[in-house]
Design a protein around this motif. Structure first.
Motif: not given
Length: 917
Positions: A863-876
């Motif tokens: 779940r943390s991996v998914e959150e980090a990936s989502a954070g990267i995508q959203t912020n990017q």
């Protein structure tokens, strides 16, 4: 009556019967026809035409048609028209249409009458396109024909054919220059039926109306402006009207209040933060130029300021002539505009924009602005170094010990009928329940400077002097802390700097005062010398006061000084302090001064929002980098945990199978010996006919005892030892995950990850092993009842010879030899199978159980991996959007700055006041 009118009304026949009014028309015309027929060269067409009219009026349409079909003189075309009218009356519309359309004439009246009849016929036949076509041709050919344009207008409106109705009205307005038609066009515009037309469609009509009636011109422009306002063609309209007005001879003295207001509203709507500069940059210079040319008295200063502020930010975009005129107007014209209201509107626009763009709610800034517009109250900023006696001074004024320790936040004390304590931060407003909550806020240290406390309560001193005290934390520590405290300085009208009488006006205090002057040079600074009671002797106290005042006034000649002690008689000291407060009252031109402060807060807000944009971008970059780093580490942790899981599964399975294999070997070695030992049960006097049954039963009993009393206890101990070793391995795994979670949580900055394994797996294993080893029941094995050749022969021989005594010795030896030498490997395998059958499912589920043990940590890491990936995508995506459209953030703030400069031109510069930066 003219012949033309007679022909139109079908009264041509009256010229034959005027002298015979009392006779029947048909008889009179019949006699005239006979009389004319008797002539040598008779001309009967006129009489036939007249007879046809009479028959028509008497509704004898067929007789009328007969007469009119035989006309061959100059009335032939009218006769054809009348013939078609008769067919029309008979309901033979198709025939009537054919006749109407076949008529060719140079007579405009006849052609118009035919067209009007065709128009009615087409409507009746529901041929509306044809009706429109014939009417438009008629208007083009003979627009002045009575009622023809009115008929057309009524028809178009009934059919809601607004394009043709508008075209008719505009064309007639231009042709006739009639106010009626211009009013009709304006009505259509106000109805909203002209929105689909290009703005340029009305340009010629507007130019003409400007020359005819300027008041109606303004009304027409206003209607069009409001009509296009929310349409896609709005910018095209602005381009068109700007160009048109630039080429008209506008005179500001002719008074254009409506147009002036429209220009004002449009300009402010463009610079309220909703538009990009590149979209409006081409319109604004012409819009402002026209506004200045026609601005009414109420808006001429505003228009001038708008021109000058736009020209400052976009030099050379407006002609120098207009800029010079704006400079002259703003310096020479007085205005009664509510400047404060305009500035507050700008401030609210900025706050709303900031909130819409997730730049915070800015409650603290809004609160400061609210204090600025409280013109009835003087704000006194009370500050000083820590330990100067400031808190004692405030407590004495307020009449009780509200602060028993140095304050940690800025507090404004105000007079109010009821107690109300409120904490204001940028992000929220909190109502404090009472004094205990207030004291708790005063005692805190973390984030204390980020809030302002508003403390309202009844207080005679504050009410009588119409003042509010802004009490600050002691000015010490870092420069950053001082800057945070001084953010509230501009809301003050005066500064009271508290000095310690024992060490007054030190170098450090002078340094702080310099910083205050740098922040707000326009705010007067006065001084309170506190702790005067600690000075020994009245003369010494007087000396210190005079020397300190002299030193202060060397640096600040306008400053006043007041000696104070918390030990002096309260009433007398408060009376003196009241006089002191009144003497430093700074209420002259307070509204103008507060307005300048408001403009300062607007300017600093714009600058801070620009900085926030930079900060947001930097935060996004850092967030992407941090998330990428976290993603890499989290992915590595997931893989590491999966490897650990696989390793544990392999190790547990291997160790389990090791002692299981050992038990299998033990059984395989023990069972044959155990069974062979049963040969001792064979006696010479045994009943050999059923000895095999007895031996088989005994062998099973011995196997049952062996397994239950020896193998199972041993296996149970091995299982428990194995579970203990597995527990140790699991605990090592949990310890490893705890270290991993601690490491990640340090990076997260909070306790986000809890990688707790499921130790219930061990409880399940203990329960299962207890249940499976509590009792074992061996199913009977056919050891000696199998049908192998040797067994078959022995059993048969026993039955055959068992009864013969002389053969028992032989059978005894054979049976004993057989039992002792038989191969019991098959029996041993069957025993093993039965023994381990209950444990098969347990062994197969080991891999699943280990997976369940690590499931929760693995799920959380994934779940943390998914959150980090989502954070990267959203912020990017946000970062890309900001970089792709920098004007989305920059342009609104630039336009807010234009509005700010506009108000500065109108207020500060216009009144000779110094702008606060």
């Amino acid at each position: 009556m003219s012949i033309e009118k007679q022909l139109k009304q079908k009264t041509y026949h009256e010229m034959f019967i005027n002298e015979h009014e009392n006779s029947q028309p048909i008889r009179v015309l019949g006699e005239a026809f006979q009389e004319e027929a008797e002539k040598d060269l008779p001309d009967l067409s006129h009489i036939r035409f007249a007879q046809g009219e009479v028959y028509f009026h008497y509704k004898d349409f067929e007789a009328a048609i007969f007469k009119w079909e035989n006309i061959s003189n100059d009335l032939e075309s009218w006769a054809k028209k009348n013939t078609a009218d008769a067919y029309y009356e008979l309901g033979m519309l198709s025939t009537a249409e054919d006749i109407y359309t076949a008529i060719v004439s140079d007579d405009p009246t006849l052609n118009t009458e035919v067209a009007l009849q065709l128009f009615s016929l087409y409507i009746e036949r529901d041929k509306l396109d044809a009706a429109v076509s014939v009417m438009k041709k008629t208007i083009d050919a003979n627009p002045d024909y009575p009622n023809v344009t009115e008929i057309a207008r009524t028809f178009f409106e009934e059919q809601q054919d607004w394009n043709n109705a508008i075209e008719l009205a505009v064309n007639e307005a231009k042709r006739t220059e009639s106010p009626v038609w211009f009013d009709m066009v304006i009505t259509y515009v106000e109805k909203g039926v002209t929105k689909s037309l290009a703005p340029s469609y009305f340009s010629q009509a507007l130019i003409l109306l400007f020359e005819l009636d300027k008041e109606k011109f303004e009304q027409f422009v206003s209607a069009l402006w409001n009509s296009y306002k929310n349409e896609e063609t709005y910018l095209a309209w602005l381009r068109e009207i700007n160009h048109l007005l630039l080429n008209l001879d506008l005179d500001r003295n002719e008074n254009w209040p409506v147009l002036s207001m429209l220009h004002k509203e449009t300009y402010f709507s463009f610079i309220d933060g909703r538009y990009f500069i590149k979209k409006i940059q081409e319109f604004i210079p012409d819009l402002l130029t026209n506004w200045l040319r026609l601005a009414d008295q109420a808006n001429v200063v505003l228009a001038s300021a708008a021109v000058l502020s736009w020209n400052e930010l976009f030099p050379a975009s407006i002609s120098t002539t207009i800029v010079s005129e704006a400079e002259n107007l703003i310096s020479m014209t007085e205005t009664d505009m509510d400047e404060l209201d305009e500035c507050l509107t700008l401030f609210d626009s900025i706050m709303n924009w900031a909130e819409d763009h997730e730049m915070g709610k800015n409650h603290r800034l809004k609160w400061l602005v609210d204090q600025l517009i409280d013109f009835d109250t003087q704000h006194i900023f009370i500050t000083g170094l820590s330990g100067s006696g400031k808190s004692s001074f405030v407590n004495t004024i307020l009449g009780e010990d509200l602060q028993d320790s140095p304050t940690s936040s800025v507090v404004m004390f105000k007079d109010e009928n009821e107690l109300a304590i409120t904490e204001i931060t940028d992000w929220e407003i909190t109502n404090l329940a009472g004094f205990s909550d207030f004291q708790e806020r005063m005692d805190r240290r973390r984030n204390a400077l980020e809030s302002i406390i508003e403390f309202k309560r009844p207080n005679a001193f504050l009410k009588g002097n119409r003042v509010a005290f802004i009490d600050t934390p002691g000015l010490k520590g870092s420069l950053h802390d001082r800057n945070e405290i001084l953010k509230s300085l501009h809301v003050a009208d005066n500064v009271l700097f508290v000095l310690d009488a024992n060490v007054p006006f030190t170098e450090k205090e002078r340094s702080v005062l310099t910083q205050i002057q740098d922040v707000a040079p326009e705010i007067p600074i006065h001084f309170i010398i506190s702790k005067m009671d600690t000075i020994t002797g009245e003369q010494e106290a007087i000396r210190i006061f005079e020397e300190t005042r002299s030193t202060i006034q060397t640096y600040l000649p306008e400053s006043q000084v007041f000696a104070f002690s918390s030990q002096y008689e309260g009433g007398s000291q408060l009376k003196d302090l009241k006089e002191f407060i009144q003497s430093i009252n700074n209420s002259i031109n307070i509204e103008d001064k507060r307005l300048a402060k408001l403009l300062f807060y607007i300017r600093t807000t714009i600058a801070s929002l620009l900085q926030k944009r930079i900060d947001v971008e930097n935060q996004l970059v850092e967030s992407v980098r941090w998330n990428e780093e976290m993603l890499m580490k989290l992915t590595g942790a997931v893989n590491q945990l999966k490897d650990t899981e696989a390793q544990k599964t392999k190790a547990f399975t291997k160790s389990y199978r090791a002692f299981k294999d050992a038990i299998e070997i033990d059984i395989a070695e023990t069972v044959p010996s155990l069974l062979k030992e049963c040969s001792v049960l064979i006696k010479e006097d045994s009943n050999f006919s059923n000895i095999h049954l007895e031996l088989n039963d005994e062998m099973n009993r011995r196997l049952q005892a062996y397994l239950e009393e020896q193998v199972m206890p041993k296996y149970y101990r091995l299982l428990q030892d194995w579970i203990v070793r597995c527990k140790e391995e699991f605990e090592q795994g949990q310890e490893f995950l705890n270290e991993m979670a601690e490491s990640f949580n340090q990076m997260y900055g909070d306790e986000r990850l809890k990688l707790e394994c499921d130790f219930k797996v061990l409880d399940d294993w203990r329960r299962d092993t207890d249940r499976m080893t509590s009792r074992f029941q061996l199913d009977s094995i056919n050891i000696l009842l199998r049908r192998t050749p040797s067994q078959f022969l022995l059993k048969s021989a026993g039955k055959l010879f068992g009864a013969l005594s002389q053969n028992k010795a032989m059978l005894y030896n054979k049976y004993k030899s057989f039992v002792e030498n038989e191969d019991y490997d098959e029996a041993a395998k069957l025993v093993c199978q039965q023994f381990f059958r209950p444990f098969e499912l347990f062994e197969k589920s080991l891999e699943r159980d280990v997976t369940m043990f690590f499931k929760s940590p693995l799920t959380m890491l994934n779940r943390s991996v998914e959150e980090a990936s989502a954070g990267i995508q959203t912020n990017q995506e946000m970062l890309n959007n900001m970089n792709a459209n920098p004007e989305m953030f920059r342009d609104p703030l630039t336009l807010f700055e234009v509005r700010l400069r506009q108000f500065e031109w109108m207020t500060v510069a216009g009144k000779g006041m110094q702008t606060i930066y």
